[in-house]
Design a protein around this motif. Sequence first.
Motif, mmCIF file in Angstrom:
data_model
loop_
_atom_site.group_PDB
_atom_site.id
_atom_site.type_symbol
_atom_site.label_atom_id
_atom_site.label_comp_id
_atom_site.label_asym_id
_atom_site.label_seq_id
_atom_site.Cartn_x
_atom_site.Cartn_y
_atom_site.Cartn_z
ATOM 1 N N GLU A 32 0.835 -1.204 0.000
ATOM 2 C CA GLU A 32 0.000 0.000 0.000
ATOM 3 C C GLU A 32 0.870 1.254 0.000
ATOM 4 O O GLU A 32 0.561 2.228 -0.637
ATOM 5 N N ALA A 33 1.934 1.204 0.755
ATOM 6 C CA ALA A 33 2.879 2.314 0.858
ATOM 7 C C ALA A 33 4.181 1.729 1.376
ATOM 8 O O ALA A 33 4.275 0.532 1.635
ATOM 9 N N LYS A 34 5.177 2.595 1.536
ATOM 10 C CA LYS A 34 6.441 2.114 2.096
ATOM 11 C C LYS A 34 6.187 1.548 3.489
ATOM 12 O O LYS A 34 5.570 2.192 4.316
ATOM 13 N N ASP A 35 6.642 0.334 3.731
ATOM 14 C CA ASP A 35 6.478 -0.345 5.017
ATOM 15 C C ASP A 35 5.018 -0.581 5.399
ATOM 16 O O ASP A 35 4.686 -0.649 6.582
ATOM 17 N N ALA A 36 4.133 -0.730 4.409
ATOM 18 C CA ALA A 36 2.726 -1.016 4.708
ATOM 19 C C ALA A 36 2.134 -1.896 3.611
ATOM 20 O O ALA A 36 2.258 -1.595 2.425
ATOM 21 N N TRP A 37 1.541 -2.986 4.031
ATOM 22 C CA TRP A 37 0.852 -3.890 3.126
ATOM 23 C C TRP A 37 -0.584 -4.032 3.619
ATOM 24 O O TRP A 37 -0.861 -3.896 4.812
ATOM 25 N N VAL A 38 -1.486 -4.325 2.705
ATOM 26 C CA VAL A 38 -2.889 -4.496 3.066
ATOM 27 C C VAL A 38 -3.394 -5.830 2.522
ATOM 28 O O VAL A 38 -3.009 -6.256 1.438
ATOM 29 N N CYS A 39 -4.211 -6.485 3.322
ATOM 30 C CA CYS A 39 -4.738 -7.798 2.960
ATOM 31 C C CYS A 39 -6.263 -7.748 3.088
ATOM 32 O O CYS A 39 -6.790 -7.437 4.164
ATOM 33 N N PRO A 40 -7.005 -8.050 2.000
ATOM 34 C CA PRO A 40 -8.463 -8.028 2.078
ATOM 35 C C PRO A 40 -9.012 -9.281 2.764
ATOM 36 O O PRO A 40 -8.476 -10.372 2.600
ATOM 37 N N VAL A 41 -10.075 -9.082 3.550
ATOM 38 C CA VAL A 41 -10.723 -10.171 4.272
ATOM 39 C C VAL A 41 -12.224 -10.064 4.068
ATOM 40 O O VAL A 41 -12.803 -8.989 4.262
ATOM 41 N N GLU A 42 -12.848 -11.179 3.709
ATOM 42 C CA GLU A 42 -14.312 -11.274 3.658
ATOM 43 C C GLU A 42 -14.745 -12.268 4.721
ATOM 44 O O GLU A 42 -14.083 -13.289 4.927
ATOM 45 N N PHE A 43 -15.856 -11.971 5.383
ATOM 46 C CA PHE A 43 -16.435 -12.884 6.370
ATOM 47 C C PHE A 43 -17.949 -12.786 6.201
ATOM 48 O O PHE A 43 -18.612 -11.967 6.832
ATOM 49 N N VAL A 44 -18.474 -13.579 5.273
ATOM 50 C CA VAL A 44 -19.894 -13.502 4.917
ATOM 51 C C VAL A 44 -20.652 -14.688 5.500
ATOM 52 O O VAL A 44 -20.082 -15.778 5.631
ATOM 53 N N PRO A 45 -21.864 -14.488 5.901
ATOM 54 C CA PRO A 45 -22.682 -13.276 5.772
ATOM 55 C C PRO A 45 -22.587 -12.320 6.954
ATOM 56 O O PRO A 45 -23.380 -11.390 7.054
ATOM 57 N N VAL A 46 -21.631 -12.487 7.851
ATOM 58 C CA VAL A 46 -21.532 -11.626 9.033
ATOM 59 C C VAL A 46 -21.247 -10.180 8.627
ATOM 60 O O VAL A 46 -21.876 -9.248 9.116
ATOM 61 N N TYR A 47 -20.276 -9.982 7.764
ATOM 62 C CA TYR A 47 -19.941 -8.648 7.262
ATOM 63 C C TYR A 47 -20.191 -8.632 5.757
ATOM 64 O O TYR A 47 -19.669 -9.471 5.034
#
Length: 110
Positions: A32-47
């Motif tokens: 995402e940026a220097k020293d930052a990564w992002v990981c997507p999470v799905e938890f259905v049907p709760v969210y």
Amino acid sequence: MSDFIIKLEVIAAFRNGPEVALTARIGRAQPEAKDAWVCPVEFVPVYHQPMSVKGVDSFHATWLACSLVLKLLDNLKQEGVELKALDGTGFPLEAYLAGLGAGPQDAEGR
């Protein structure tokens, strides 16, 4: 999410209520940026909307995403929801959670 790398399916049996199929999917961590990564999470049907978990690198972001799913399942269990595997047997949440509290000494078997 179509490009997931991890998927976990669990049946949640609510007291005096229906059984609900829960599906957790974790996507590939992306910088995402220097020293930052992002990981997507799905938890259905709760969210209904995917969540994003940030870490310092891809391993950390993925580890945190997995930890989030396990903590959400643990919260359901603490509220009295019975968790089952797809074949109807008990879901071994304790086995999954066993490593979350392990520090370096525990990992080395001391």
